[in-house]
Enzyme design. Sequence first.
Site, PDB file in Angstrom:
ATOM      1  N   ASP A  69       0.835  -1.217   0.000  1.00 56.12           N
ATOM      2  CA  ASP A  69       0.000   0.000   0.000  1.00 56.12           C
ATOM      3  C   ASP A  69       0.862   1.256   0.000  1.00 56.12           C
ATOM      4  O   ASP A  69       2.049   1.214   0.341  1.00 56.12           O
ATOM      5  CB  ASP A  69      -0.919   0.011   1.225  1.00 56.12           C
ATOM      6  CG  ASP A  69      -0.169   0.119   2.541  1.00 56.12           C
ATOM      7  OD1 ASP A  69       0.844  -0.585   2.712  1.00 56.12           O
ATOM      8  OD2 ASP A  69      -0.583   0.917   3.406  1.00 56.12           O
ATOM      9  N   GLU A 164       0.101  -1.298   5.621  1.00 56.92           N
ATOM     10  CA  GLU A 164       1.161  -0.927   6.572  1.00 56.92           C
ATOM     11  C   GLU A 164       1.059   0.532   6.957  1.00 56.92           C
ATOM     12  O   GLU A 164       1.269   0.910   8.110  1.00 56.92           O
ATOM     13  CB  GLU A 164       2.533  -1.217   5.960  1.00 56.92           C
ATOM     14  CG  GLU A 164       3.701  -1.083   6.943  1.00 56.92           C
ATOM     15  CD  GLU A 164       4.382   0.288   6.940  1.00 56.92           C
ATOM     16  OE1 GLU A 164       5.302   0.466   7.742  1.00 56.92           O
ATOM     17  OE2 GLU A 164       4.000   1.194   6.166  1.00 56.92           O
TER      18      GLU A 164
HETATM   19 ZN   LIG Z   1       7.050   2.048   4.135  1.00 56.90          ZN
END
Ligand SMILES: [Zn+2]
Length: 399
Positions: A69, A164
């Site tokens: 992401d 993340e």
């Molecule tokens: Zn990163």
Amino acid sequence: MQIDTESDPLSATHPSTEKQKNLAALLVRELKDMGVGDARVDEYGYVYARIPSNTSKQVPAICFCAHMDTAPDCSGKNVKPLVHKNYDGGNIVLPDDPSQVISPAEHPYLAQKKGEDIITASGTTLLGADDKAGVAIIMDMARFLVDHPDFAHGPVRILFTPDEEIGRGVDKLDLGKLEADFGYTLDAGELGSFEDETFSADAVTITFHGVSAHPGYAKDKLVNAIKVAAAFIDSLPRDELSPESTEGRYGFVHPVHMEGIPEKLTLKYIIRDFVTAKLAGYEEYLRSRLEDTLKKFPGSRADFVVSEQYRNMKEILDLHPDVSEYALEAIRRAGIPVKRSSARGGTDGSRLSFLGLPCPNIFTGEMAFHGKHEYVSIQDMQKSVETTVYLLQVWEERS
Ligand SMILES: [Zn+2]
């Protein structure tokens, strides 16, 4: 880079945005095409792949991990990556918005990249090198292993995670499915940098209770929780123990949210230090300032709640010194000076380490992330690929 994988902190689903699975599906297809048969994406958007050992030795299974992401801080839609070949050391003007200029004066590291090939976005979006540089590096490493069957290595695991950037990168991770002994995230910046340390982190929520009264008839009755909280915040130092006045190894306490009315107000702090034991000291300090403040406002009271957020991964990595030592040896074998650094924040690696997968962070070359000036050097990425290959070599040799 062109596949939009922006994550969304307001979404309750896993992954937070369905489009992250578009990249996951492509990666699985590419892994299979290159000959990594055991590759799949699960319902939460995690990509798991494994390359079997080709040595007779017993070598621990090593996982390489990167996140798919990109940060919601800056648009990741219609990214147009540009390669500036043989970078001349000057300003890079981004064509889709010429007011966006990446200058070596503002980015001292870029000044060292003269003569290299630099990838940037076009001026209206982030690039997404954080962490698609890491993804590309791991894919290239897999390609190397498949193309060089004589290169001896133990079991290799590949993990690509969603979300993340919104702190949920390991929420739905199945470590049983992964079956790895040790891991490395590919998500650090400058060439040669290696992070085996993160902050330890707590949150403190203070709820102030005042005494409410109609303001027209409040004399000697009203105790305004907003004024109590303001006095408390003002009693804390700004020139020390604050993010705006600390760097390096120093920790801080930091107000991040305040919401309320005269009757009741909630104030949230985050508490950070590399030494976990110091967190309790900071919390004691907050508590004592709070008590002093409340004394000045008779009738007021407050609740003080501490909650743990994450812990310095070094506490775990110190129990497995080989994990960091072998990585440093691999960086040296790639012919690069090692830059050891500490992350003044958390990484997926800190959570993974405490979940049972010790997991420091290796450089990728990604720089100025989460913004339109993001850039990465292709040569830095190539050195990172070499480092991952040497790392597998060191694990095999020393096993
Ligand atoms: Zn990163």
